[in-house]
Design an enzyme around this catalytic site. Structure first.
Site, PDB file in Angstrom:
ATOM      1  N   SER A 113     -15.870 -45.856  49.184  1.00  0.00           N
ATOM      2  CA  SER A 113     -16.174 -47.082  48.442  1.00  0.00           C
ATOM      3  C   SER A 113     -17.645 -47.118  48.044  1.00  0.00           C
ATOM      4  O   SER A 113     -18.372 -48.073  48.321  1.00  0.00           O
ATOM      5  CB  SER A 113     -15.802 -48.328  49.259  1.00  0.00           C
ATOM      6  N   LYS A 146      -6.817 -48.722  48.456  1.00  0.00           N
ATOM      7  CA  LYS A 146      -8.230 -49.050  48.301  1.00  0.00           C
ATOM      8  C   LYS A 146      -8.514 -50.346  49.035  1.00  0.00           C
ATOM      9  O   LYS A 146      -7.827 -51.348  48.841  1.00  0.00           O
ATOM     10  CB  LYS A 146      -8.595 -49.185  46.815  1.00  0.00           C
ATOM     11  N   SER A 199     -13.961 -54.543  46.353  1.00  0.00           N
ATOM     12  CA  SER A 199     -13.935 -53.147  45.896  1.00  0.00           C
ATOM     13  C   SER A 199     -12.589 -52.691  45.337  1.00  0.00           C
ATOM     14  O   SER A 199     -12.463 -51.539  44.927  1.00  0.00           O
ATOM     15  CB  SER A 199     -14.375 -52.215  47.017  1.00  0.00           C
ATOM     16  N   LYS A 237     -12.685 -51.055  41.975  1.00  0.00           N
ATOM     17  CA  LYS A 237     -12.857 -49.611  41.778  1.00  0.00           C
ATOM     18  C   LYS A 237     -11.569 -48.935  41.337  1.00  0.00           C
ATOM     19  O   LYS A 237     -11.599 -47.862  40.729  1.00  0.00           O
ATOM     20  CB  LYS A 237     -13.385 -48.971  43.061  1.00  0.00           C
TER      21      LYS A 237
END
Length: 459
Positions: free
Chosen positions: A301, A407, A49, A52
């Site tokens: 997420s 993140k 992720s 992202k």
């Protein structure tokens, strides 16, 4: 010195915390870009992720994130006796009974105010080409909410809630119920100390099989993915129309737009994208600003929302395809000075095993965002260690509690964490830690966290 510091950081983790087989890439720089720690910083890793980060940066660069989201809102129109529900990329449309904003029921009421009888209810997601799952996503993720299908017309995060209610005693059959969208075959038995059940469904089938055990007591809810979001949204609209007193005499049907060469900027060349004028609509929803969705997407997420953001970025100058979204991301990375081989994507969420980035690419992107007018808003979307989002339970009780803004990422044998830390000196450091290839899909997050705590303490 840098390698020695990395070794000290990793040795600070308890013995055995770094799983066997782990390949770890780590880059830490100060605000001026000076390297403090660098290990395998130019090797390519599956980012999970952390992808992202790139999608969110493209959204801040390309889209108006501050104004109400007029362009993304769903619409309804009448075509003869049919009602057409059309999506334009909004990820927040809701059919929940307690909905207050961006509500499908408002569109149902608009139809009810015009007519009391409709024939077909049509779900139209032709604003984007039909690319429901990313290339390289594992098929086993398709059944749950993390891997639900992507569509320009989406409602309730494209999941269906199924309730599992225990029987009166151990060994008794549990009751499994939904809202009628899926047929349910249950083999869930009451018993055990905790819920242990799952759902399977073949793509394109409406038969949901639920198997396992559930402890006695309160019901448990399971979220099941949808593989045709436009159909699900139209099905929900039909139910809301009936509740509003509108008779539906026809069927629930869909309109998709097949992917074509015109959706690939490399094949399209310099040719303009064909734009179809939108028909006159009966009603249009105006969702809240995209900045709110970006924050929710990054904190939790949320894969579906990230994928829709990529397509919306791609629709500004292209057709709304994944390829057009990636072309926009690539243009951003060129401006940020990220080499082409250092960041390659097959999706916008990080669910694809085809994605690759280097720690240096992530750090370069993060440094670049902080020089942009929206840099503070971008950083504000990131989970905060021991405070919220996917970092709420990490870094608690350490000097980095409340001082990590990053993140997360987790996929098959891949863990990632990239963002900002406030070091012991008060300086803000930018980092990317990417771990791949852990044996038995073990987690490397504890070792990563301990290394960052040590690095922050020494800076």
């Amino acid at each position: 010195m840098r390698r020695a510091l990395l070794a000290l950081a990793l040795l600070a983790a308890a013995p055995g915390e770094l799983p066997p087989g782990t390949r770890l890439g780590l880059l830490v720089v100060d605000a001026d870009g000076r390297e403090l720690v660098a290990e395998r910083a130019d090797e390519r890793f599956v980012p999970a992720s952390n992808a992202k980060l790139f999608t969110a940066a493209a959204a801040f660069t390309t889209l108006d994130t501050a104004a109400p989201d007029v362009a993304g809102g769903a619409t309804v129109r009448l075509e003869g006796h049919d009602v057409v529900l059309a999506g334009h990329g909004d990820a927040r449309l809701s059919s929940a009974p307690d909905c207050r904003v961006d509500c499908l029921a408002d569109l149902a009421r608009a139809v009810a105010a015009r007519t009391r009888v409709v024939h077909d209810v049509i779900g139209d997601d032709t604003a984007f080409p039909d690319e429901r799952w990313p290339a390289g996503m594992s098929w086993n993720n398709m059944a749950g909410r993390y891997g639900t299908a992507i569509s320009a017309l989406t409602v309730d995060d494209d999941v269906v809630a199924v309730t599992v209610t225990p029987g009166a005693r151990d060994g008794a059959a549990a009751t499994v119920s939904g809202d009628g969208y899926y047929r349910v075959e249950s083999r869930v038995v009451t018993g055990g100390a905790r819920a242990s059940f799952g759902a399977t469904r073949l793509p394109g089938s409406d038969l949901l099989r639920v198997v396992g055990t559930v402890p006695a007591g309160a019901p448990t809810t399971l979220s099941v993915a949808v593989d045709d979001p436009a159909h699900r949204a139209a099905w929900r609209l039909a139910a809301l129309l009936r509740a509003a007193g509108v008779r539906v005499t026809g069927r629930v049907v869909v309109r998709h737009r097949p992917l074509s060469d015109a959706d690939d900027p490399a094949r399209r060349g310099g040719a303009p994208v064909a734009r179809v004028s939108e028909p006159t609509v009966l009603a249009r929803l105006t969702p809240p600003p995209l900045a709110e969705d970006l924050r929710a997407t990054m904190k939790a997420s949320q894969n579906l929302h990230a994928e829709l953001l990529l397509r919306r970025v791609g629709a500004v100058r292209g057709s709304g395809s994944v390829a057009d979204g990636h072309a926009a991301v690539r243009a951003l990375l060129d401006r940020a000075g990220v080499a082409r081989a250092a960041a390659e994507f097959a999706d916008g969420s990080g669910m694809s095993n085809y994605d690759r980035i280097t720690p240096r690419a992530a750090v370069a992107l993060l440094r670049w965002t902080q020089a942009q007018p929206w840099g503070a808003a971008f950083r504000d979307t990131l989970p905060v260690g021991a405070v919220d989002g996917t970092l709420a339970r990490r870094f608690a009780g350490t000097p980095l509690a409340g001082k990590v803004f990053a993140k997360t990422g987790s996929l098959n044998a891949a863990n990632a964490l990239s963002g900002f830390i406030v070091a012991a000196s008060g300086r803000t450091l930018i980092f990317s830690a990417l771990a791949n290839d852990m044996a038995d899909d073990a987690s490397a997050t504890r070792a990563i966290d301990r290394a960052l705590v040590e690095i922050a303490a020494r800076n």
